[in-house]
Scaffold this motif. Structure first.
Motif, PDB file in Angstrom:
ATOM      1  N   ILE A 329       0.961  -1.359  -0.224  1.00  0.00           N
ATOM      2  CA  ILE A 329       0.122   0.130   0.136  1.00  0.00           C
ATOM      3  C   ILE A 329       0.974   1.189   0.221  1.00  0.00           C
ATOM      4  O   ILE A 329       0.609   2.142  -0.696  1.00  0.00           O
ATOM      5  N   LYS A 330       1.833   1.284   0.836  1.00  0.00           N
ATOM      6  CA  LYS A 330       2.852   2.495   0.847  1.00  0.00           C
ATOM      7  C   LYS A 330       3.459   2.944  -0.508  1.00  0.00           C
ATOM      8  O   LYS A 330       3.590   3.816  -0.726  1.00  0.00           O
ATOM      9  N   TYR A 331       3.888   1.615  -1.116  1.00  0.00           N
ATOM     10  CA  TYR A 331       4.514   2.093  -2.597  1.00  0.00           C
ATOM     11  C   TYR A 331       3.398   2.348  -3.687  1.00  0.00           C
ATOM     12  O   TYR A 331       3.648   2.961  -4.633  1.00  0.00           O
ATOM     13  N   LEU A 336       1.143   6.336  -7.170  1.00  0.00           N
ATOM     14  CA  LEU A 336      -0.027   7.449  -7.567  1.00  0.00           C
ATOM     15  C   LEU A 336       0.338   8.778  -7.201  1.00  0.00           C
ATOM     16  O   LEU A 336      -0.206   9.489  -8.021  1.00  0.00           O
ATOM     17  N   LYS A 337       0.980   9.097  -6.311  1.00  0.00           N
ATOM     18  CA  LYS A 337       1.147  10.476  -5.994  1.00  0.00           C
ATOM     19  C   LYS A 337       2.218  11.003  -6.937  1.00  0.00           C
ATOM     20  O   LYS A 337       2.102  12.382  -7.400  1.00  0.00           O
ATOM     21  N   ALA A 338       3.196  10.339  -7.125  1.00  0.00           N
ATOM     22  CA  ALA A 338       4.242  10.809  -8.126  1.00  0.00           C
ATOM     23  C   ALA A 338       3.902  10.824  -9.663  1.00  0.00           C
ATOM     24  O   ALA A 338       4.470  11.669 -10.386  1.00  0.00           O
ATOM     25  N   HIS A 339       3.027   9.900  -9.834  1.00  0.00           N
ATOM     26  CA  HIS A 339       2.657   9.996 -11.328  1.00  0.00           C
ATOM     27  C   HIS A 339       1.175  10.190 -11.642  1.00  0.00           C
ATOM     28  O   HIS A 339       0.909  11.176 -11.660  1.00  0.00           O
ATOM     29  N   SER A 340       0.379   9.310 -11.863  1.00  0.00           N
ATOM     30  CA  SER A 340      -1.052   9.650 -12.009  1.00  0.00           C
ATOM     31  C   SER A 340      -1.740   8.915 -11.207  1.00  0.00           C
ATOM     32  O   SER A 340      -1.962   7.636 -10.834  1.00  0.00           O
ATOM     33  N   ASP A 341      -2.693   9.437 -10.475  1.00  0.00           N
ATOM     34  CA  ASP A 341      -3.433   9.389  -9.358  1.00  0.00           C
ATOM     35  C   ASP A 341      -4.695   8.378  -9.799  1.00  0.00           C
ATOM     36  O   ASP A 341      -5.211   7.805  -8.884  1.00  0.00           O
ATOM     37  N   THR A 342      -4.802   8.399 -11.222  1.00  0.00           N
ATOM     38  CA  THR A 342      -5.881   7.506 -11.656  1.00  0.00           C
ATOM     39  C   THR A 342      -5.683   6.526 -12.570  1.00  0.00           C
ATOM     40  O   THR A 342      -6.312   5.844 -13.165  1.00  0.00           O
ATOM     41  N   ASP A 343      -4.121   6.008 -12.432  1.00  0.00           N
ATOM     42  CA  ASP A 343      -3.667   5.008 -13.066  1.00  0.00           C
ATOM     43  C   ASP A 343      -4.466   3.563 -12.763  1.00  0.00           C
ATOM     44  O   ASP A 343      -4.463   3.199 -11.675  1.00  0.00           O
ATOM     45  N   LEU A 344      -5.065   2.992 -13.698  1.00  0.00           N
ATOM     46  CA  LEU A 344      -6.146   1.910 -13.404  1.00  0.00           C
ATOM     47  C   LEU A 344      -5.451   0.667 -12.694  1.00  0.00           C
ATOM     48  O   LEU A 344      -5.922   0.087 -11.863  1.00  0.00           O
ATOM     49  N   GLU A 345      -4.258   0.187 -13.174  1.00  0.00           N
ATOM     50  CA  GLU A 345      -3.629  -0.959 -12.764  1.00  0.00           C
ATOM     51  C   GLU A 345      -3.168  -0.984 -11.355  1.00  0.00           C
ATOM     52  O   GLU A 345      -3.597  -1.575 -10.435  1.00  0.00           O
ATOM     53  N   THR A 346      -2.522   0.333 -10.983  1.00  0.00           N
ATOM     54  CA  THR A 346      -2.234   0.666  -9.798  1.00  0.00           C
ATOM     55  C   THR A 346      -3.280   0.803  -8.846  1.00  0.00           C
ATOM     56  O   THR A 346      -3.287   0.332  -7.647  1.00  0.00           O
ATOM     57  N   ASN A 347      -4.402   1.502  -9.063  1.00  0.00           N
ATOM     58  CA  ASN A 347      -5.553   1.449  -8.312  1.00  0.00           C
ATOM     59  C   ASN A 347      -6.241   0.101  -8.158  1.00  0.00           C
ATOM     60  O   ASN A 347      -6.779  -0.129  -6.749  1.00  0.00           O
TER      61      ASN A 347
END
Length: 450
Positions: A329-331, A336-347
């Protein structure tokens, strides 16, 4: 690149009949022997200077009648025919000049100019090899011709010879990179670099080029061996730290390994593949030695602007696969904070990790936000409903689950989970009949899946 030669005309008052003293002198620099010859020769130079090449040729033919074995006149004749693009006449004149004086490189260069302009590269190569006998630097022209004719093996050999004798040049390095982009020539270059290292073990660039070649071929062990050799010969080299890092890590000398790692990650010289491998090795080390997590955080910051790999996401996936969901979760959040907050896979990964550690409040808030961005993504409705049930917001759970169910397509397990959560929502709302209805439907779906 093919050299551009500039011929300078110097008018001299007197001219010796013997050319031996001027064997490698620009022929126009030689004076005239007789008044009639001199007048005709000067007239040819004057007419050539004002681009009256036809008239220059007439004057030169007079010179040849007066002195049939005059190599200089034939050379000048060839230059005027070349200016008129009468290539066969030009070649014939230059060849006559070389027959009369085969030791004058300028005469051979005349034939070379004709062959190059007419794209007769086979002849150009033959002639330039004769010129190299007089002036070895013309081997750069030979390299260019080999490149034009796709004779890359010969070009690579000539490049290495020229680099060894005269030092590297930008043109040769461009050609070399072009050749080595084709894998079949890399073995020859590897052998050359190994020999160069033996010859001069203190020249860092040879180690670096060899490491990069091995790295491109995914021969990581060989790459590491070269780095070890570099560390031994030039311990101050940034690339030497690649070897030292691995040595320190294997010896469990963490502080020294971290110091070497930070040099590697900060270096502008070291290949990104090597940096990623270094970080991955340190990640595995930190997984067993969590007291160095702060150093891992610092190491990751070097990759904040990496456009090839989302390093924080990949580390999140590493912890995810190990079942260490809080670290994951931390990473994921960092990525998401450094790149795109709405990136589908990461979310998707983050919501799953939230659910595993029962962090329902942030899970619900993020899922609700993502529904606005991806209104047809059923998974986000599911996590929003699941989280809402867990924090006892049953009405919200019922609403989002009923909306999301319409987007479930050909996924029996997800459809069953939606029905389970709808049953939980109606149970929380005190509707036992609806609860049983959705639980029964979920049970039927799960039977189908089996």
């Amino acid at each position: 690149m093919i050299k551009k030669r500039v011929f300078t005309v110097l008018f001299l008052a007197l001219f010796s009949t013997s050319f031996s003293a001027f064997a490698q002198t620009e022929p126009e620099d030689i004076a005239m022997a007789t008044d009639e010859y001199q007048d005709s020769f000067y007239e040819s130079l004057k007419q050539k200077g004002i681009e009256n090449y036809d008239k220059a040729i007439v004057s030169l033919e007079k010179c040849i009648k007066l002195k049939p074995n005059d190599a200089v006149a034939y050379f000048e004749l060839g230059k005027n025919y070349l200016a008129l693009k009468q290539y066969q006449n030009a070649q014939n004149a230059f060849e006559k000049a070389t027959q009369l004086d085969p030791k004058n490189k300028w005469f051979w260069l005349g034939i070379y100019d004709v062959s190059y302009e007419t794209k007769n590269y086979a002849l150009a190569i033959e002639i330039i090899q004769k010129i190299i006998v007089f002036d070895e630097e013309y081997k750069d022209d030979l390299i260019s011709l080999y490149m034009i004719t796709n004779q890359y093996d010969k070009a690579l050999t000539a490049i290495n010879e020229m680099n060894d004798k005269f030092g590297k040049s930008s043109d040769r390095e461009i050609y070399k990179a072009q050749i080595l982009s084709q894998g079949k020539y890399q073995n020859a270059e590897i052998d050359n670099l190994i020999q160069q290292i033996k010859k001069d073990p203190k020249e860092e660039s040879n180690y670096l080029n060899l490491i990069l070649l091995y790295s491109k071929n995914n021969e990581n062990e060989k790459s590491l061996e070269v780095a070890k050799q570099l560390a031994k010969e030039i311990p101050t080299s940034e690339w030497a730290q690649v070897s030292l890092f691995k040595t320190y890590l294997d010896a469990n000398q963490a502080e020294k390994a971290i110091k070497s790692m930070n040099v590697i990650l900060a270096s502008s010289k070291i290949d990104s593949k090597i940096k990623h491998r270094t970080l991955n090795e340190f990640l595995i080390f930190v997984n067993k030695n969590p007291q160095y997590s702060a150093d891992l955080e610092k190491a990751i910051s070097y990759f904040d602007n990496d456009k090839e790999v989302d390093v924080a996401k990949e580390i999140g996936k590493f912890y995810h696969s190990k079942g260490q969901f809080e670290n994951a979760i931390k990473y994921y959040e960092k990525d998401l904070k450094a790149h795109s907050d709405t990136d589908l896979e990461t979310n998707m990964l983050l919501l799953e990790a939230y659910s595993q550690v029962k962090q329902y409040d942030p899970m619900t808030k993020r899922a609700m936000m993502l529904i606005e961005v991806y209104p047809s993504q059923a998974q986000f409705y599911y996590y929003a409903g699941l989280g809402s049930n867990q924090i006892k917001q049953f009405k919200n759970a019922k609403t989002v689950l009923e909306m999301g169910l319409d987007y479930v397509v050909d996924d029996i397990k997800l459809e069953a989970n939606f029905n389970i959560q709808l049953g939980e929502a109606y149970n929380g709302l005190g509707d036992a009949k609806k609860k049983e209805e959705y639980f029964l439907k979920a049970n039927e779906l799960l039977k189908k899946k089996k």
